[in-house]
Enzyme design. Sequence first.
Site, PDB file in Angstrom:
ATOM      1  N   SER A   1       0.994  -1.357  -0.195  1.00  0.00           N
ATOM      2  CA  SER A   1       0.058   0.027  -0.065  1.00  0.00           C
ATOM      3  C   SER A   1       1.262   1.506  -0.029  1.00  0.00           C
ATOM      4  O   SER A   1       1.789   1.358   0.297  1.00  0.00           O
ATOM      5  CB  SER A   1      -1.044  -0.017   1.574  1.00  0.00           C
ATOM      6  OG  SER A   1      -1.421   1.002   0.771  1.00  0.00           O
TER       7      SER A   1
ATOM      8  N   TYR B   1      -2.895  -1.079  10.868  1.00  0.00           N
ATOM      9  CA  TYR B   1      -2.308  -1.624   9.547  1.00  0.00           C
ATOM     10  C   TYR B   1      -1.119  -0.620   9.046  1.00  0.00           C
ATOM     11  O   TYR B   1      -0.373  -1.680   8.081  1.00  0.00           O
ATOM     12  CB  TYR B   1      -3.485  -0.522   8.734  1.00  0.00           C
ATOM     13  CG  TYR B   1      -3.796  -0.654   7.223  1.00  0.00           C
ATOM     14  CD1 TYR B   1      -4.317  -2.180   6.849  1.00  0.00           C
ATOM     15  CD2 TYR B   1      -3.103   0.064   6.005  1.00  0.00           C
ATOM     16  CE1 TYR B   1      -4.748  -2.241   5.336  1.00  0.00           C
ATOM     17  CE2 TYR B   1      -3.285  -0.127   5.018  1.00  0.00           C
ATOM     18  CZ  TYR B   1      -3.617  -0.932   4.297  1.00  0.00           C
ATOM     19  OH  TYR B   1      -4.376  -0.970   3.132  1.00  0.00           O
TER      20      TYR B   1
HETATM   21  N1  LIG Z   1      -8.847  -0.420  -1.124  1.00  0.00           N
HETATM   22  C1  LIG Z   1      -7.963   0.448  -1.161  1.00  0.00           C
HETATM   23  O1  LIG Z   1      -7.500   2.203  -0.970  1.00  0.00           O
HETATM   24  C2  LIG Z   1      -6.522   0.050  -0.512  1.00  0.00           C
HETATM   25  C3  LIG Z   1      -5.326   0.931  -0.958  1.00  0.00           C
HETATM   26  C4  LIG Z   1      -4.335   0.263  -0.706  1.00  0.00           C
HETATM   27  C5  LIG Z   1      -4.311  -1.335  -0.474  1.00  0.00           C
HETATM   28  N2  LIG Z   1      -4.497  -2.029  -0.223  1.00  0.00           N
HETATM   29  C6  LIG Z   1      -4.504  -3.286  -0.173  1.00  0.00           C
HETATM   30  O2  LIG Z   1      -5.806  -4.198  -0.987  1.00  0.00           O
HETATM   31  C7  LIG Z   1      -5.653  -5.276  -1.135  1.00  0.00           C
HETATM   32  C8  LIG Z   1      -7.258  -5.698  -0.972  1.00  0.00           C
HETATM   33  O3  LIG Z   1      -8.016  -4.909  -0.279  1.00  0.00           O
HETATM   34  P1  LIG Z   1      -9.544  -4.071  -0.875  1.00  0.00           P
HETATM   35  O4  LIG Z   1     -10.077  -2.693  -1.122  1.00  0.00           O
HETATM   36  O5  LIG Z   1      -9.454  -5.379  -2.693  1.00  0.00           O
HETATM   37  O6  LIG Z   1     -10.467  -5.042  -0.176  1.00  0.00           O
HETATM   38  P2  LIG Z   1     -12.051  -5.785   0.253  1.00  0.00           P
HETATM   39  O7  LIG Z   1     -12.395  -5.917   1.668  1.00  0.00           O
HETATM   40  O8  LIG Z   1     -12.513  -5.414  -0.935  1.00  0.00           O
HETATM   41  O9  LIG Z   1     -11.135  -7.078   0.314  1.00  0.00           O
HETATM   42  C9  LIG Z   1     -10.293  -7.752   1.334  1.00  0.00           C
HETATM   43  C10 LIG Z   1     -10.969  -9.431   0.439  1.00  0.00           C
HETATM   44  O10 LIG Z   1      -9.689 -10.796   1.828  1.00  0.00           O
HETATM   45  C11 LIG Z   1     -10.485 -11.200   2.553  1.00  0.00           C
HETATM   46  N3  LIG Z   1     -10.062 -11.611   3.448  1.00  0.00           N
HETATM   47  C12 LIG Z   1     -10.003 -10.817   5.273  1.00  0.00           C
HETATM   48  N4  LIG Z   1      -9.261 -11.118   5.987  1.00  0.00           N
HETATM   49  C13 LIG Z   1      -9.123 -12.489   5.212  1.00  0.00           C
HETATM   50  C14 LIG Z   1      -8.754 -14.073   6.226  1.00  0.00           C
HETATM   51  N5  LIG Z   1      -7.689 -13.881   7.130  1.00  0.00           N
HETATM   52  N6  LIG Z   1      -8.252 -14.717   4.798  1.00  0.00           N
HETATM   53  C15 LIG Z   1      -8.526 -14.950   4.160  1.00  0.00           C
HETATM   54  N7  LIG Z   1      -9.642 -13.622   3.063  1.00  0.00           N
HETATM   55  C16 LIG Z   1      -9.534 -12.524   3.977  1.00  0.00           C
HETATM   56  C17 LIG Z   1     -12.033 -11.182   2.359  1.00  0.00           C
HETATM   57  O11 LIG Z   1     -13.177 -11.603   2.901  1.00  0.00           O
HETATM   58  C18 LIG Z   1     -12.095  -9.845   1.461  1.00  0.00           C
HETATM   59  O12 LIG Z   1     -13.122 -10.421   0.565  1.00  0.00           O
HETATM   60  C19 LIG Z   1      -5.762  -5.540   1.005  1.00  0.00           C
HETATM   61  O13 LIG Z   1      -4.360  -6.255   0.491  1.00  0.00           O
HETATM   62  C20 LIG Z   1      -5.631  -4.100   0.989  1.00  0.00           C
HETATM   63  O14 LIG Z   1      -4.891  -3.524   2.341  1.00  0.00           O
HETATM   64  C21 LIG Z   1      -5.505  -1.661  -0.652  1.00  0.00           C
END
Ligand SMILES: NC(=O)c1ccc[n+]([C@@H]2O[C@H](COP(=O)([O-])OP(=O)(O)OC[C@H]3O[C@@H](n4cnc5c(N)ncnc54)[C@H](O)[C@@H]3O)[C@@H](O)[C@H]2O)c1
Length: 254
Positions: free
Chosen positions: A141, A154
């Site tokens: 991130s 986080y």
């Molecule tokens: N959305 C953003 O702005 C953003 C920014 C930077 C980084 N990220 C990173 O991108 C990745 C995806 O984020 P997103 O926004 O798509 O999230 P999201 O919440 O839409 O999807 C995350 C998924 O991970 C699953 N999950 C959570 N804990 C779990 C576990 N212990 N075992 C298996 N599955 C699990 C959830 O059920 C969900 O389906 C993450 O690593 C997040 O840190 C997101």
Amino acid sequence: MRLKNKVAIITGGGSGIGRATCQLFAEQGARVVVADINQKGGKETVALVEKAGSKAVLVKADVSQEDQVKRLIKRAVQAFGKLDILVNNAAAFVFGRVEDATLEDWNRVLGTNVLGPALCVKHAVPEMKKAGGGAIVTIGSISSFIAQPDYVPYNTSKSALINMTRCLAMDLAPFKIRANVVCPGVIRTPTLQRIIEERRMTPEEIQREWGNYHLLKRLGEPREIAQAVLFLASDEASFVTGTHLMVDGGYTAH
Ligand SMILES: NC(=O)c1ccc[n+]([C@@H]2O[C@H](COP(=O)([O-])OP(=O)(O)OC[C@H]3O[C@@H](n4cnc5c(N)ncnc54)[C@H](O)[C@@H]3O)[C@@H](O)[C@H]2O)c1
């Protein structure tokens, strides 16, 4: 087809960036293992992969639990015969100040975001060695690099992934296994939508608090992250390992 004949596990494939990655990988010829604790989201992703013309299996697995990770890898190989790509995408979103974070909060965020990728790699590597090589792409991130107010748990977890990846790249290079990180800016996913709703943010506030920090003056879309994951997972990145790719619309450039 950039991932023809490849088999990929995508953790957290049931939503957001993970789902977009499953879809794009499927379009590029990969067979996909959707790993998630959320069965409903996972099933929807499987249907989207099939619609894209490929095959997928859903494995219910919590990446912080070693027995479930072992089972995940076993199921992937049972389903598709081998393993080439691991995308460590699942994350727990635990925010707050250090005074407020409980031991349970720390265990959850480090368990999912740091231990999870470590366990997935540990059990994927023997299969990648059998396949003659592999690619690991972990989702970091902008929070891997910058301080943000009330984000201590986080951001601690996300920064650990950068150096974990460098060390993995060093140890796994002899086996032709590459390891890299993709670092998104603020991306329109269901989790972000939840945060917006909880804080009752208006479109103007979203733009002011997040959009404007990106040089491109907007939020990113899940597919824009999936494109970077695809590059690092594919043979086009055959000389890329131990590094990170910012996909943040210029957020960290200034
Ligand atoms: N959305 C953003 O702005 C953003 C920014 C930077 C980084 N990220 C990173 O991108 C990745 C995806 O984020 P997103 O926004 O798509 O999230 P999201 O919440 O839409 O999807 C995350 C998924 O991970 C699953 N999950 C959570 N804990 C779990 C576990 N212990 N075992 C298996 N599955 C699990 C959830 O059920 C969900 O389906 C993450 O690593 C997040 O840190 C997101």
